[in-house]
Design an enzyme around this catalytic site. Structure first.
Site, mmCIF file in Angstrom:
data_model
loop_
_atom_site.group_PDB
_atom_site.id
_atom_site.type_symbol
_atom_site.label_atom_id
_atom_site.label_comp_id
_atom_site.label_asym_id
_atom_site.label_seq_id
_atom_site.Cartn_x
_atom_site.Cartn_y
_atom_site.Cartn_z
ATOM 1 N N LYS A 6 7.720 31.265 26.309
ATOM 2 C CA LYS A 6 9.043 31.451 25.704
ATOM 3 C C LYS A 6 9.433 32.923 25.627
ATOM 4 C CE LYS A 6 9.606 27.063 23.501
ATOM 5 N NZ LYS A 6 9.718 26.226 22.306
ATOM 6 N N ARG A 20 1.913 22.515 22.916
ATOM 7 C CA ARG A 20 2.617 22.223 24.170
ATOM 8 C C ARG A 20 2.502 23.447 25.079
ATOM 9 N NH1 ARG A 20 7.832 22.646 26.163
ATOM 10 N NH2 ARG A 20 8.658 20.839 27.295
HETATM 11 C C1 7PM Z 1 14.748 26.434 28.459
HETATM 12 C C2 7PM Z 1 14.724 26.624 27.085
HETATM 13 C C3 7PM Z 1 13.783 25.685 29.089
HETATM 14 C C4 7PM Z 1 13.731 26.063 26.338
HETATM 15 C C5 7PM Z 1 12.777 25.147 28.343
HETATM 16 C C6 7PM Z 1 12.762 25.327 26.977
HETATM 17 C C7 7PM Z 1 9.659 22.566 22.923
HETATM 18 C C8 7PM Z 1 9.819 21.247 23.329
HETATM 19 C C9 7PM Z 1 10.800 22.562 24.740
HETATM 20 C C10 7PM Z 1 8.952 22.839 21.709
HETATM 21 C C11 7PM Z 1 8.647 20.465 21.510
HETATM 22 C C12 7PM Z 1 10.370 25.292 26.694
HETATM 23 C C13 7PM Z 1 11.670 24.791 26.138
HETATM 24 N N1 7PM Z 1 10.261 23.373 23.832
HETATM 25 N N2 7PM Z 1 9.309 20.203 22.639
HETATM 26 N N3 7PM Z 1 10.535 21.262 24.460
HETATM 27 N N4 7PM Z 1 8.465 21.753 21.046
HETATM 28 N N5 7PM Z 1 8.134 19.459 20.782
HETATM 29 O O1 7PM Z 1 10.160 26.519 26.594
HETATM 30 O O2 7PM Z 1 8.805 23.979 21.253
HETATM 31 O O3 7PM Z 1 9.571 24.543 27.246
HETATM 32 S S1 7PM Z 1 11.754 23.041 26.105
#
Ligand code: 7PM
Length: 280
Positions: A226, A260
């Site tokens: 992130k 995750r």
């Molecule tokens: C763009 C922005 C692409 C954010 C992907 C993301 C989480 C999640 C995501 C989390 C849970 C990423 C995120 N983040 N599910 N899905 N917890 N439970 O960085 O923090 O993968 S998507």
């Protein structure tokens, strides 16, 4: 540790959360920033999913709708077309529980019928029909906190008390799930790092992570690759493994039960060390 002895019921499977487990990320989207759309077709997605399981992922999080800020919303038919064939092919091919990353009740129902055992919803079952779909599925549910909507959530988010507000939101969603007939042993909670939070909000949540388990449910976290990692290390998207693994370790020490991650092998290896040092 507050997590010892806890379990998560994913349909008929009881997952032991007495030590932290890894949820591997499997994006089936053409606009995923992390995988550059390399896992678009079913065949490649299935191969990647099996690889995540071999690397030690206890959960494989299959996602067909990008939550990236500014991303175009995906229709239900397109989302089903992306994720269902992948879930059908992954089911039974490994011991890992298949997780469906969606907010849509139709996708929850179809994914559960295809073999998913966990629903990972960044909107915490707030869409109309989602509570009933999750209840009927028998799946476990990961309830995540998000301030606003993906398109606008990073526009100057403000909190008077970020820990208190996230904890209250999650406790409210746990109560809504229980009232809808979802047993407590089917629920996990997640503070939603980066979802409507500044770097300072994310750091504050990480420092106070243990206080969130007051909601009674096991804790999941997503920190992998992130922008928080980028801001702390100066690294671009493809070079954030070390920072991500360090955050995974810190989160596990603070009580996270599910981490995750994109880099599953490295994260599993790090959490083995954490588990050994923490003891039983
Ligand atoms: C763009 C922005 C692409 C954010 C992907 C993301 C989480 C999640 C995501 C989390 C849970 C990423 C995120 N983040 N599910 N899905 N917890 N439970 O960085 O923090 O993968 S998507």
């Amino acid at each position: 540790m507050s997590t010892s002895g806890s379990v998560l019921r994913c349909k008929d499977t009881l997952v032991d959360l007495s030590h932290p487990l890894v949820m591997g990320v499997l994006n089936v989207t053409p606009d995923s920033f992390s995988d550059g759309g390399r896992f678009l077709d079913t065949e490649a997605a299935v191969r990647h999913g099996l690889d995540l399981a071999r690397q030690g992922a206890a959960f494989i999080d299959v996602g067909g709708e990008s939550t990236r800020p500014g991303a175009a919303p995906v229709g239900v038919e397109e989302e089903l077309r992306r994720v269902i064939p992948v879930i059908e092919r992954l089911r039974g091919a490994s011991a890992a529980v298949i997780s469906i990353d969606t907010s849509k009740p139709e996708v929850m129902r179809a994914a559960a019928a295809a073999g998913a055992g966990l629903i990972n919803d960044v909107r915490a079952l707030r869409e109309p029909g989602a509570l009933a779909a999750a209840r009927d599925s028998g799946c476990a549910v990961c309830l995540m906190h998000m301030r606003g909507e993906p398109r606008t959530m990073q526009l100057e988010p403000e909190y008077a008390d970020v820990v208190g507000e996230v904890r209250a939101f999650l406790a409210g969603r746990v109560a809504a799930c229980r009232a809808a007939g979802i047993a407590g042993e089917r629920l996990a909670i997640d503070p939603g790092f980066g979802f409507g939070k500044t770097l300072e909000h994310n750091l504050t949540l990480l420092r106070h992570l243990g206080e969130l388990t007051a909601a009674g449910a096991p804790l999941a976290v997503g920190l992998s690759r992130k922008s928080m990692v980028g801001k702390l290390t100066g690294r671009p998207g493809g070079e954030r493994m070390l920072g991500s693994v360090v955050l995974a370790v810190l989160a596990a020490l603070a009580g996270a039960s599910i981490v995750r991650a994109h880099d599953v092998a490295a994260t599993v290896e790090a959490l083995k060390v954490v588990t050994a040092v923490r003891g039983h």
